[in-house]
Write an enzyme that holds these catalytic residues in place. Structure first.
Site: not given
Lengths: 319, 319
Positions: A122, A150, A146
């Site tokens: 991402s 990633k 997050y």
């Protein structure tokens, strides 16, 4: 060519499977089977070959051993706890997004066949004080759990590939818009809903002001790029398997104008403008001035205009 | 001020403890206790306060719970499987360097007191096609499992700090030279042994040619910087807790000339020159053109010359 899509119940997973079914081939071979795996039972898709659906638990190595069959050639790992939820539920985010990824990589390695593993990363890996523009050689500086998870997945995909355990590829997805379906816990959810809901005749709220710039890719182009991503020869990646997918930077205002150009003035009137400081805090840390040169060199591409993103939603997804 | 050094049996751990004992304070407080923990029982050091030594298993959460006492104020995490061994023993490297780090961070978080955690990372996080010079905003592009594990540790330290669970700091150590003691499984081991052994009157092999450039820091300066590293106000780190420590780039030839300038011509004659392709392959992937501006801004510093590195070895460590 036996393909497994982990996260197969999700928007991208379903569209990827449908697109693969229409093609019938991947990496120059006929597709013999697609398995859609997810934490909930995925919807089966139409295909000229068998399509299995499996409920699985990515945090459980035994479940991954059962889900990733010995003859799996290509694994798409699209499953994740999204940004907003990973921020709110710290342990859940690390458990799914990092330990789950480890379980998939370990099972893929155990196959001994060096399967292709396509990992969805991402743009949330960027942030902080890293200067613009973001190039293929900018520091990853995630400002959310997050994003950190990633970035870590990318590092593991590259290292497992370097060691010859898998043929891994990690792609940093721009914000996918217009995403069909319902709002989700992603902080970026509004970047689809303020177009999708109004195009369906329903109101939707924009939690940031209309000068907010962001980096977008349509679901249709995302799937195209993920298919290219599985087909790129391993040696073309060089010493890093993580690549920023192409997208385009637009402000909310430019996107709304594109919607109006395609669908007339009514949808934009259904957008409300109530500020949400929690969402704003997360998304303002994300980057939008991205230069995805490696992906362009590898044959990937962005949408030509946000008018296209709106048109694709109407053609592919509008109920 | 209760300090725990995990990796307390190692060269840096022992020197750090000795230096802290001589200072008597850290972060403006009197040191009340130092605990040296390692996979082997560390040697106790002289200090004007109690010094405990503990054998621990970083891969075991229960062992970490027992080792990291509830009143620990500062944790130095220096323990690691070094580069050469992590390359040869893939699972061991990930287990110690990544899962071990997770266990330490989780225990630190469970204390609920937001302890300072100083994590030793490495220049091995750089590599691949990232362009020179390496700045604070260059992509981490590790080309060894050790480098990937250290990059991942950094990401976790920053995320745990951002969430307020710890006050973490991660420092990328240059190659430490002249390192006392015995050769170890680090691919960089020769970058100390070709000076240390000859200064002790013993032959040592150089596995690369003398034009090989690398980035060095003396043990004395490393410890100085690690103490500064614990004392830097949290807010001075900005949005990323990982910082490249200052060092200096020298070729093997420059280092040998420095040894000759300090200790005369005899030691250099004890160096043999047998190429080692495995070592060469690893170390040629490492970076040497580094610009550690953030660390300099935070008050850290490098050695002035490799003559100093040689002198420090003679003063501090030569048997």
């Amino acid at each position: 060519m036996n393909i497994l899509i982990i996260g197969g119940a999700g928007v991208v997973g379903q569209k990827l499977a449908t697109s693969l079914a229409a093609r019938g081939t991947l990496r120059g071979q006929e597709i013999s089977r697609i398995t859609l795996a997810d934490v909930v039972a995925p919807t089966v898709i139409e295909a000229p070959f068998p399509v299995d659906t499996v409920k699985c638990d990515i945090t459980d190595p035994a479940s991954m051993a059962a889900t990733i069959a010995a003859d799996t050639d290509v694994i798409y790992l699209l499953a994740a706890i999204v940004s907003g939820q990973a921020e709110a539920e710290f342990d859940l985010g690390w458990n799914i997004n990092m330990h789950g990824t480890i379980n998939v990589l370990e099972r893929a390695r155990a196959l001994g066949t060096k399967p292709v593993v396509v990992f969805s990363s991402s743009v949330a890996v960027y942030g902080g004080d890293t200067p613009d523009p973001i190039t293929d050689f900018s520091s990853l500086n995630p400002q959310t759990s997050y994003g950190a998870q990633k970035a870590i997945g990318e590092m593991m995909v590259t290292d497992y590939s370097r060691k010859g355990f898998i043929d891994g590829r990690a792609f940093r997805l721009p914000t996918i818009s217009v995403r069909p379906g319902k709002p989700n816990a992603a902080a970026s959810s509004f970047m689809s809903s303020i177009f999708r809901e109004p195009l369906n005749g329903v109101a939707a709220n924009c939690p940031v002001d209309d000068s907010f710039p962001h980096y977008y890719l349509s679901p249709r182009k995302c799937v195209e790029n993920l298919i290219i991503g599985a087909e790129i020869p391993a040696e073309d990646f060089g010493p890093n398997r993580a690549v920023q997918l192409p997208g385009r930077m637009w402000t909310i205002r430019q996107c709304i104008d594109a919607m109006t150009a395609v669908a007339g003035p009514e949808p934009a009137k259904l957008i409300t403008w109530n500020d949400d400081p929690v969402i704003r805090q997360i998304v303002k840390g994300w980057r939008f001035d991205l230069r995805p040169e490696k992906a362009l060199r590898l044959g990937m591409s962005a949408d030509d205009s946000f008018e296209d993103n709106i048109r694709y939603y109407i053609e592919d997804d509008r109920p």
